[in-house]
Design a protein around this motif. Structure first.
Motif, PDB file in Angstrom:
ATOM      1  N   VAL A 129       3.361  -5.685  14.661  1.00  0.00           N
ATOM      2  CA  VAL A 129       4.778  -5.989  14.551  1.00  0.00           C
ATOM      3  C   VAL A 129       5.040  -7.348  13.902  1.00  0.00           C
ATOM      4  CG1 VAL A 129       6.908  -6.338  15.869  1.00  0.00           C
ATOM      5  CG2 VAL A 129       5.328  -4.524  16.522  1.00  0.00           C
ATOM      6  N   ALA A 130       4.265  -8.361  14.261  1.00  0.00           N
ATOM      7  CA  ALA A 130       4.492  -9.700  13.700  1.00  0.00           C
ATOM      8  C   ALA A 130       4.297  -9.698  12.184  1.00  0.00           C
ATOM      9  CB  ALA A 130       3.566 -10.721  14.355  1.00  0.00           C
ATOM     10  N   ALA A 131       3.249  -9.029  11.712  1.00  0.00           N
ATOM     11  CA  ALA A 131       2.995  -8.961  10.273  1.00  0.00           C
ATOM     12  C   ALA A 131       4.102  -8.189   9.574  1.00  0.00           C
ATOM     13  CB  ALA A 131       1.635  -8.311  10.009  1.00  0.00           C
ATOM     14  N   ALA A 132       4.506  -7.064  10.134  1.00  0.00           N
ATOM     15  CA  ALA A 132       5.562  -6.247   9.522  1.00  0.00           C
ATOM     16  C   ALA A 132       6.880  -7.010   9.476  1.00  0.00           C
ATOM     17  CB  ALA A 132       5.727  -4.937  10.291  1.00  0.00           C
ATOM     18  N   CYS A 144      -4.366 -14.195   2.876  1.00  0.00           N
ATOM     19  CA  CYS A 144      -3.992 -15.197   1.877  1.00  0.00           C
ATOM     20  C   CYS A 144      -2.787 -16.011   2.371  1.00  0.00           C
ATOM     21  CB  CYS A 144      -3.671 -14.501   0.558  1.00  0.00           C
ATOM     22  SG  CYS A 144      -3.167 -15.606  -0.772  1.00  0.00           S
ATOM     23  N   ALA A 145      -1.796 -15.331   2.943  1.00  0.00           N
ATOM     24  CA  ALA A 145      -0.604 -16.015   3.462  1.00  0.00           C
ATOM     25  C   ALA A 145      -0.977 -16.983   4.587  1.00  0.00           C
ATOM     26  CB  ALA A 145       0.430 -14.998   3.940  1.00  0.00           C
ATOM     27  N   VAL A 146      -1.965 -16.617   5.402  1.00  0.00           N
ATOM     28  CA  VAL A 146      -2.455 -17.509   6.455  1.00  0.00           C
ATOM     29  C   VAL A 146      -3.100 -18.738   5.820  1.00  0.00           C
ATOM     30  CG1 VAL A 146      -4.184 -17.765   8.285  1.00  0.00           C
ATOM     31  CG2 VAL A 146      -2.719 -15.739   8.238  1.00  0.00           C
ATOM     32  N   ARG A 147      -3.975 -18.525   4.823  1.00  0.00           N
ATOM     33  CA  ARG A 147      -4.632 -19.651   4.139  1.00  0.00           C
ATOM     34  C   ARG A 147      -3.609 -20.593   3.505  1.00  0.00           C
ATOM     35  NH1 ARG A 147      -7.910 -15.526   2.254  1.00  0.00           N
ATOM     36  NH2 ARG A 147      -7.034 -15.646   0.140  1.00  0.00           N
ATOM     37  N   LEU A 148      -2.500 -20.037   3.038  1.00  0.00           N
ATOM     38  CA  LEU A 148      -1.466 -20.847   2.387  1.00  0.00           C
ATOM     39  C   LEU A 148      -0.492 -21.474   3.388  1.00  0.00           C
ATOM     40  CD1 LEU A 148      -0.688 -18.426  -0.578  1.00  0.00           C
ATOM     41  CD2 LEU A 148      -1.958 -20.599  -0.686  1.00  0.00           C
ATOM     42  N   GLY A 149      -0.692 -21.191   4.678  1.00  0.00           N
ATOM     43  CA  GLY A 149       0.178 -21.756   5.704  1.00  0.00           C
ATOM     44  C   GLY A 149       1.535 -21.092   5.806  1.00  0.00           C
ATOM     45  N   ARG A 150       1.657 -19.880   5.295  1.00  0.00           N
ATOM     46  CA  ARG A 150       2.936 -19.172   5.311  1.00  0.00           C
ATOM     47  C   ARG A 150       3.077 -18.205   6.478  1.00  0.00           C
ATOM     48  NH1 ARG A 150       6.326 -19.091   0.824  1.00  0.00           N
ATOM     49  NH2 ARG A 150       6.053 -21.051  -0.261  1.00  0.00           N
ATOM     50  N   PHE A 151       1.952 -17.768   7.038  1.00  0.00           N
ATOM     51  CA  PHE A 151       1.980 -16.767   8.109  1.00  0.00           C
ATOM     52  C   PHE A 151       0.874 -17.094   9.088  1.00  0.00           C
ATOM     53  CE2 PHE A 151       0.224 -12.653   9.667  1.00  0.00           C
ATOM     54  CZ  PHE A 151       1.322 -12.246  10.409  1.00  0.00           C
ATOM     55  N   SER A 152       1.120 -16.823  10.346  1.00  0.00           N
ATOM     56  CA  SER A 152       0.054 -16.954  11.339  1.00  0.00           C
ATOM     57  C   SER A 152       0.117 -15.741  12.249  1.00  0.00           C
ATOM     58  CB  SER A 152       0.205 -18.244  12.153  1.00  0.00           C
ATOM     59  OG  SER A 152       1.408 -18.234  12.868  1.00  0.00           O
ATOM     60  N   SER A 166       0.850  -1.188   0.000  1.00  0.00           N
ATOM     61  CA  SER A 166       0.000   0.000   0.000  1.00  0.00           C
ATOM     62  C   SER A 166       0.887   1.240   0.000  1.00  0.00           C
ATOM     63  CB  SER A 166      -0.882   0.027   1.245  1.00  0.00           C
ATOM     64  OG  SER A 166      -1.796  -1.042   1.221  1.00  0.00           O
ATOM     65  N   GLN A 167       0.374   2.323  -0.530  1.00  0.00           N
ATOM     66  CA  GLN A 167       1.178   3.541  -0.538  1.00  0.00           C
ATOM     67  C   GLN A 167       1.028   4.329   0.757  1.00  0.00           C
ATOM     68  OE1 GLN A 167      -0.358   5.162  -4.209  1.00  0.00           O
ATOM     69  NE2 GLN A 167      -1.423   6.775  -3.093  1.00  0.00           N
ATOM     70  N   GLY A 168       0.239   3.811   1.689  1.00  0.00           N
ATOM     71  CA  GLY A 168       0.059   4.478   2.975  1.00  0.00           C
ATOM     72  C   GLY A 168       1.311   4.399   3.838  1.00  0.00           C
ATOM     73  N   ALA A 169       1.210   4.949   5.008  1.00  0.00           N
ATOM     74  CA  ALA A 169       2.351   5.051   5.915  1.00  0.00           C
ATOM     75  C   ALA A 169       2.908   3.699   6.338  1.00  0.00           C
ATOM     76  CB  ALA A 169       1.954   5.857   7.152  1.00  0.00           C
ATOM     77  N   SER A 170       2.075   2.664   6.376  1.00  0.00           N
ATOM     78  CA  SER A 170       2.541   1.360   6.857  1.00  0.00           C
ATOM     79  C   SER A 170       3.566   0.728   5.928  1.00  0.00           C
ATOM     80  CB  SER A 170       1.361   0.400   7.031  1.00  0.00           C
ATOM     81  OG  SER A 170       0.925  -0.077   5.764  1.00  0.00           O
ATOM     82  N   ARG A 171       3.464   1.014   4.614  1.00  0.00           N
ATOM     83  CA  ARG A 171       4.347   0.411   3.602  1.00  0.00           C
ATOM     84  C   ARG A 171       4.269  -1.111   3.634  1.00  0.00           C
ATOM     85  NH1 ARG A 171       5.408   3.458  -0.328  1.00  0.00           N
ATOM     86  NH2 ARG A 171       7.406   2.510  -0.757  1.00  0.00           N
ATOM     87  N   LEU A 172       3.085  -1.612   3.990  1.00  0.00           N
ATOM     88  CA  LEU A 172       2.826  -3.047   4.020  1.00  0.00           C
ATOM     89  C   LEU A 172       1.764  -3.379   2.973  1.00  0.00           C
ATOM     90  CD1 LEU A 172       2.562  -3.696   7.866  1.00  0.00           C
ATOM     91  CD2 LEU A 172       4.426  -4.398   6.347  1.00  0.00           C
ATOM     92  N   PRO A 173       1.663  -4.647   2.609  1.00  0.00           N
ATOM     93  CA  PRO A 173       0.554  -5.051   1.748  1.00  0.00           C
ATOM     94  C   PRO A 173      -0.775  -4.867   2.481  1.00  0.00           C
ATOM     95  CG  PRO A 173       2.260  -6.740   1.787  1.00  0.00           C
ATOM     96  CD  PRO A 173       2.578  -5.751   2.874  1.00  0.00           C
TER      97      PRO A 173
END
Length: 121
Positions: A99-102, A85-93, A71-78
């Motif tokens: 902080v954990a997501a970043a 989606c990453a959770v569904r794919l078993g890549r992130f929980s 995103s172009q917002g301040a977070s600079r995160l997706p």
């Protein structure tokens, strides 16, 4: 609603992500939509394409190239949907913000930058 992306736009998306990976930089959703000249509904089309690519990467046990789009917002995160989606794919929980997501996103981006994708060879 079913959303699909043309073969031309799919190849262009892969090309943009490959270039971003080689140059070690991130792309915003807006910049990618503009570069690809995606038709309406552009964001839904891009989101569906990035989630499909994430599923292909996960199945092949590659780092998720879709992590290069933020995103172009301040977070600079997706957007939240990327983490879901990453959770569904078993890549992130964990929660899709904080902080954990970043931290996970930052490490995934490094993995993408350092990985040699076979189709780019």
């Amino acid at each position: 609603m079913s959303v699909s992306i043309s073969r031309h736009h799919w190849q262009a998306l892969l090309g943009e992500l490959a270039q971003a990976r080689r140059q070690r930089h991130l792309l915003t959703y807006r910049a990618l939509i503009e570069r690809l000249e995606l038709p309406t509904p552009a964001m839904q089309t891009l989101t569906a394409a990035l989630e499909h690519l994430a599923a292909l990467d996960a199945r092949a046990e590659y780092p998720l190239r879709s992590s290069l789009v933020i995103s172009q917002g301040a977070s600079r995160l997706p957007r939240t949907g990327f983490f879901e989606c990453a959770v569904r794919l078993g890549r992130f929980s964990g929660p899709s913000d904080g902080v954990a997501a970043a931290s996970w996103h930052a490490s995934e981006v490094v993995r993408v930058f350092e990985y040699d994708y076979p189709e780019e060879a």
